[in-house]
Write an enzyme that holds these catalytic residues in place. Structure first.
Site, short mmCIF file in Angstrom:
data_model
loop_
_atom_site.label_atom_id
_atom_site.label_comp_id
_atom_site.label_asym_id
_atom_site.label_seq_id
_atom_site.Cartn_x
_atom_site.Cartn_y
_atom_site.Cartn_z
N LYS A 1 30.97 -5.41 13.43
CA LYS A 1 31.78 -6.60 13.71
C LYS A 1 30.88 -7.70 14.31
CE LYS A 1 36.11 -7.83 16.12
NZ LYS A 1 37.20 -7.32 16.98
N SER B 1 41.76 -8.00 15.20
CA SER B 1 40.74 -8.94 14.80
C SER B 1 39.58 -8.30 14.05
CB SER B 1 40.19 -9.65 16.04
OG SER B 1 39.62 -8.73 16.93
N SER C 1 42.80 -4.24 18.13
CA SER C 1 42.03 -4.83 17.03
C SER C 1 41.29 -3.86 16.14
CB SER C 1 41.04 -5.85 17.57
OG SER C 1 41.70 -7.06 17.77
N1 GLN Z 1 45.89 -9.18 18.79
C1 GLN Z 1 45.39 -9.01 20.12
C2 GLN Z 1 44.95 -10.34 20.67
O1 GLN Z 1 44.98 -11.30 19.94
C3 GLN Z 1 44.31 -7.99 20.16
C4 GLN Z 1 42.97 -8.50 19.91
C5 GLN Z 1 41.88 -7.51 20.08
O2 GLN Z 1 42.11 -6.31 20.27
N2 GLN Z 1 40.65 -8.03 20.09
O3 GLN Z 1 44.59 -10.44 21.81
#
Ligand code: GLN
Length: 476
Positions: free
Chosen positions: A74, A149, A173
């Protein structure tokens, strides 16, 4: 060969069925063919990957299980000499002078790093649409999102562009993209994988985590990256044993909790049924199902957004146009340089969260919001502890719906609310494994979560493996 698991590649490489260079070239060809459509990668490091593969073939690296096998990273995990953008304009030209802890580990294992994957800017999002490089598409249906994400990492595996990948999980995410793409993702215990070199979003909640095709692969990948590191002050100093030990021991006698709150809030019927059926499968395999309750689950989501935004506002203060990345061309004072660089460099979602975070940390409001949210965080830990007195792990859905259609993010509340099942594990710092448990609307995959107490990863893998391989005979 590109649709094989890490474990299958390991066996094949050892039998010299194909070389690491051949394998790497096959994946690079697939990237060439498919990635224009999928958009999983931000940067492909073909030369570096082929060099690493050659090293493996020439016997110049350790013959560990991950050696010679392609992996994607990532783009919020620092890679020495390779652009690390966090899918943000503000870091679009940032080339880290060092490797993250997990990259050092993977390199030492002889892994073949294929490149950096797309994500929601700084990890803020659930769809991988909020990237300065554009949206990533779900390989199972190009009109849908891969989740986020870490959507680029998930899509890269689902599109057979790599064998496995690393993502990061702050509030779901890794687990939610795994569910949306029919893969396996583990959110590890807080402190078990060093965050050194992970670009921070909400430091007290996030971990670097593996995404893979199978449960076994996930355990193998976690073996490769887990461990103490003194450069991360939250890294826990303990000895980790091989996560594959006992993975095939089954679930006889295992007590699995069903938290009723996870099956009531806004959940799609097909998902509820699929997770229920999975629980019933566990019963058939000799596990015992027990009803449990997390009465304050509802307050966890708002508390997560308060804490994650608060931490983000502080962590992202470092992007000032001077030390990192993007700088505006047009300024006449230092204040204007800061303001314009940040205004032009950050996307809208990031700005919104910085503003919210700054507000909840302000002298006027921090008692009312930030401190209360910290109490909720402590409280959910206690609630999980109480639950784990009655059962060893719990089973729950990952997301209330299957992968969304691309372009649905005009309703930001949907994305926030749909994190309801994943954020509790981050708030409690405990591990949670996401794995496929059926298909829902329009044949899109459904994921379930197995959640356990701190450092119960081996048990979660054992339970996940038992479900994944139920009814299969022989050695998998
Ligand atoms: N959807 C969650 C957020 O926007 C989780 C994001 C993540 O785990 N990086 O914060």
């Amino acid at each position: 060969m590109i649709n094989r698991s890490v474990y299958e590649h390991y066996i094949a490489l050892n039998k010299r069925e194909y070389s690491s260079v051949e394998l790497t070239k096959a994946y690079l060809e697939q990237i060439e063919k498919k990635d224009k459509k999928t958009g999983a990668f931000i940067t492909v490091t073909a030369d570096g990957a082929l060099d690493a593969a050659k090293k493996y073939d020439e016997g110049k690296c350790r013959k560990s299980v991950l050696a010679g096998i392609p992996v994607a990273i990532k783009d919020n995990i620092c890679t020495k000499g390779i652009k690390t953008t966090c899918a943000s304009k503000i870091l679009q030209d940032f080339i880290p002078p060092y490797d993250a802890f997990v990259i050092e580990k993977l390199k030492a294992e002889g892994a073949v790093i294929m490149g950096k994957t797309n994500m929601d800017e700084f990890g803020m999002g659930s769809t991988t649409e909020k990237s300065v490089y554009g949206a990533t598409r779900n390989p199972l249906d190009y009109n849908r999102v891969p989740g986020g994400s870490s959507g680029g990492s998930a899509a890269a595996i689902a599109e057979n562009e790599v064998a496995y990948a690393l993502g990061s999980d702050t509030g779901g995410s890794v687990r939610q993209p795994a569910a949306f793409c029919g893969l396996v993702g583990m959110k590890t215990t807080y402190g078990s994988v060093s965050r050194y070199g992970l670009v921070a979003y909400a430091s007290s909640l996030e971990q670097i985590c593996p995404l893979s095709r199978t449960v076994m692969d996930n355990a193998l990948a976690l073996n490769g990256i887990v461990g103490h590191d003194r450069r991360d002050s939250t890294s826990v100093c303990r000895k980790y044993s091989d996560f594959t030990i006992g993975i095939k021991d089954g679930v006889k006698g295992l007590k699995i909790g069903i938290p009723k709150e996870f099956f009531s809030i806004g959940i799609n019927e097909s998902i509820k049924t699929a997770v229920w059926l999975a629980a019933k499968e566990y019963e058939k395999m000799g596990a015992e199902l027990v009803d449990v309750s997390l009465p304050n689950l509802n307050s966890v989501l708002p508390a997560y957004y308060i804490l994650s935004c608060a931490e983000a506002s502080s962590n992202l203060a470092r992007y000032d146009g001077i030390r990192y990345g993007y700088r505006t061309d047009d300024y006449i004072s230092i204040e204007e340089l800061y303001r314009k660089s940040r205004s032009e460099g950050f996307g809208w979602e990031v700005k919104k969260r910085i503003m919210l975070g700054t507000m909840v940390l302000s002298a006027e409001y921090h008692n009312q919001y930030y401190k209360k949210a910290l109490k909720v965080k402590n409280n959910i830990k206690t609630e999980f502890n109480n639950v784990f007195d009655k059962c060893q792990i719990i089973i729950a859905p990952v997301s209330p719906s299957v992968a969304y259609k691309i372009g649905g993010s005009e309703n930001p509340m949907r994305d926030y609310l749909d994190d309801i099942y994943t954020v509790p594990a981050n708030m409690a710092g405990i591990p949670a494994l996401s794995l496929p448990c059926g298909v829902g609307e329009e044949e899109m995959p459904i994921g379930m979560q197995l959640i356990g107490p701190a450092f119960s990863e081996a048990l979660l893998y054992r339970a996940g493996y038992a479900y994944e391989n139920r009814g299969k005979a022989g050695d998998i």
